[in-house]
Design a protein around this motif. Structure first.
Motif, PDB file in Angstrom:
ATOM      1  N   CYS A 227      -8.370   2.987   3.432  1.00 23.09           N
ATOM      2  CA  CYS A 227      -7.094   2.317   3.306  1.00 23.09           C
ATOM      3  C   CYS A 227      -6.397   2.249   4.681  1.00 23.09           C
ATOM      4  O   CYS A 227      -5.996   1.188   5.121  1.00 23.09           O
ATOM      5  CB  CYS A 227      -6.273   3.064   2.281  1.00 23.09           C
ATOM      6  SG  CYS A 227      -4.708   2.323   1.876  1.00 23.09           S
TER       7      CYS A 227
ATOM      8  N   GLU B 116      -8.261   0.031   7.147  1.00 21.40           N
ATOM      9  CA  GLU B 116      -8.087  -1.399   6.891  1.00 21.40           C
ATOM     10  C   GLU B 116      -6.721  -1.877   7.377  1.00 21.40           C
ATOM     11  O   GLU B 116      -6.604  -2.946   7.975  1.00 21.40           O
ATOM     12  CB  GLU B 116      -8.278  -1.706   5.403  1.00 21.40           C
ATOM     13  CG  GLU B 116      -8.129  -3.169   5.059  1.00 21.40           C
ATOM     14  CD  GLU B 116      -9.141  -4.095   5.733  1.00 21.40           C
ATOM     15  OE1 GLU B 116      -8.967  -5.323   5.613  1.00 21.40           O
ATOM     16  OE2 GLU B 116     -10.109  -3.627   6.370  1.00 21.40           O
TER      17      GLU B 116
ATOM     18  N   ARG C 216      -6.953  -2.092  11.081  1.00 23.40           N
ATOM     19  CA  ARG C 216      -7.761  -3.245  11.487  1.00 23.40           C
ATOM     20  C   ARG C 216      -6.946  -4.537  11.412  1.00 23.40           C
ATOM     21  O   ARG C 216      -6.932  -5.341  12.344  1.00 23.40           O
ATOM     22  CB  ARG C 216      -9.017  -3.358  10.611  1.00 23.40           C
ATOM     23  CG  ARG C 216      -9.963  -4.482  11.054  1.00 23.40           C
ATOM     24  CD  ARG C 216     -11.053  -4.738  10.015  1.00 23.40           C
ATOM     25  NE  ARG C 216     -10.533  -5.334   8.799  1.00 23.40           N
ATOM     26  CZ  ARG C 216     -10.153  -6.607   8.668  1.00 23.40           C
ATOM     27  NH1 ARG C 216     -10.225  -7.435   9.681  1.00 23.40           N
ATOM     28  NH2 ARG C 216      -9.706  -7.071   7.513  1.00 23.40           N
TER      29      ARG C 216
ATOM     30  N   LYS D  69      -6.113  -1.210  -2.420  1.00 23.80           N
ATOM     31  CA  LYS D  69      -5.633  -2.503  -1.934  1.00 23.80           C
ATOM     32  C   LYS D  69      -4.109  -2.587  -2.041  1.00 23.80           C
ATOM     33  O   LYS D  69      -3.442  -3.040  -1.112  1.00 23.80           O
ATOM     34  CB  LYS D  69      -6.262  -3.657  -2.710  1.00 23.80           C
ATOM     35  CG  LYS D  69      -5.774  -5.024  -2.222  1.00 23.80           C
ATOM     36  CD  LYS D  69      -6.204  -6.142  -3.118  1.00 23.80           C
ATOM     37  CE  LYS D  69      -5.754  -7.500  -2.657  1.00 23.80           C
ATOM     38  NZ  LYS D  69      -4.384  -7.625  -2.171  1.00 23.80           N
TER      39      LYS D  69
ATOM     40  N   ALA E 286      -2.591  -0.480   0.687  1.00 14.79           N
ATOM     41  CA  ALA E 286      -2.787  -1.130   1.990  1.00 14.79           C
ATOM     42  C   ALA E 286      -1.837  -2.313   2.155  1.00 14.79           C
ATOM     43  O   ALA E 286      -1.238  -2.480   3.226  1.00 14.79           O
ATOM     44  CB  ALA E 286      -4.238  -1.579   2.150  1.00 14.79           C
TER      45      ALA E 286
END
Length: 165
Positions: free
Chosen positions: A1, A4, A7, A145, A148
């Motif tokens: 998490c 990401e 990133r 998700k 995040a």
């Protein structure tokens, strides 16, 4: 998490820097976070907020912790304006985030003690925690998700909002 979010945010240039910290020795006294706080005391007053993501892969409802405590302390309150901001972002995205009082605390408490506003996303009810049944196929990708998405937007807003006068 966290990886990401890092990133995705690395593709943009916010007004303020964003750091991702992965500390060691989180269990019990959170000595990794304590060592970070001790080593970076001069920078802590410039930190806008700390958002801890801990134990999110499995379990039930996603929560923000309102209060928690070490075994030898009074209850520690998390930062109300930050909790509200994270809830508002979740609402905007159509995600539900509950609130809870935890029987423990984690790395974020070391930052709270040093005056850094902090929040903790947490799912307390991971029945497989640290057991032979704690395996990758039990990870709830939808929950990761949601976290995040919420955290990336909140970090972006925190990193780009104008300083209050």
């Amino acid at each position: 998490c966290q990886m990401e979010v890092a990133r995705v945010l690395s593709k943009f240039r916010p007004k303020r820097s964003v750091e991702f910290i992965c500390s060691t020795a989180e269990e019990s006294a959170s000595s990794g976070a304590w060592q970070f706080v001790q080593a970076h005391k001069e920078r802590l007053s410039k930190m806008k907020a700390l958002i801890n993501l801990d134990m999110l892969g499995t379990g039930g409802r996603l929560n923000l912790v309102e209060k928690g405590q070490w075994h030898d302390t009074e209850p520690i309150e998390f930062t109300p304006w930050l909790l509200e901001m994270l809830e508002n972002v979740a609402d905007e995205l159509g995600y539900y985030v509950g609130r809870m009082i935890a029987a423990t605390t984690s790395e974020e408490t070391r930052f709270l003690e040093a005056g850094v506003p902090a929040a903790w996303f947490y799912k307390w009810d991971d029945y497989y925690y640290h057991s032979e049944h704690d395996t990758p196929e039990k990870i709830d990708a939808n929950s990761l998700k949601a976290v995040a998405d919420i955290v990336a937007i909140a970090i972006w807003r925190l990193a780009n909002e104008e300083p209050s006068s």
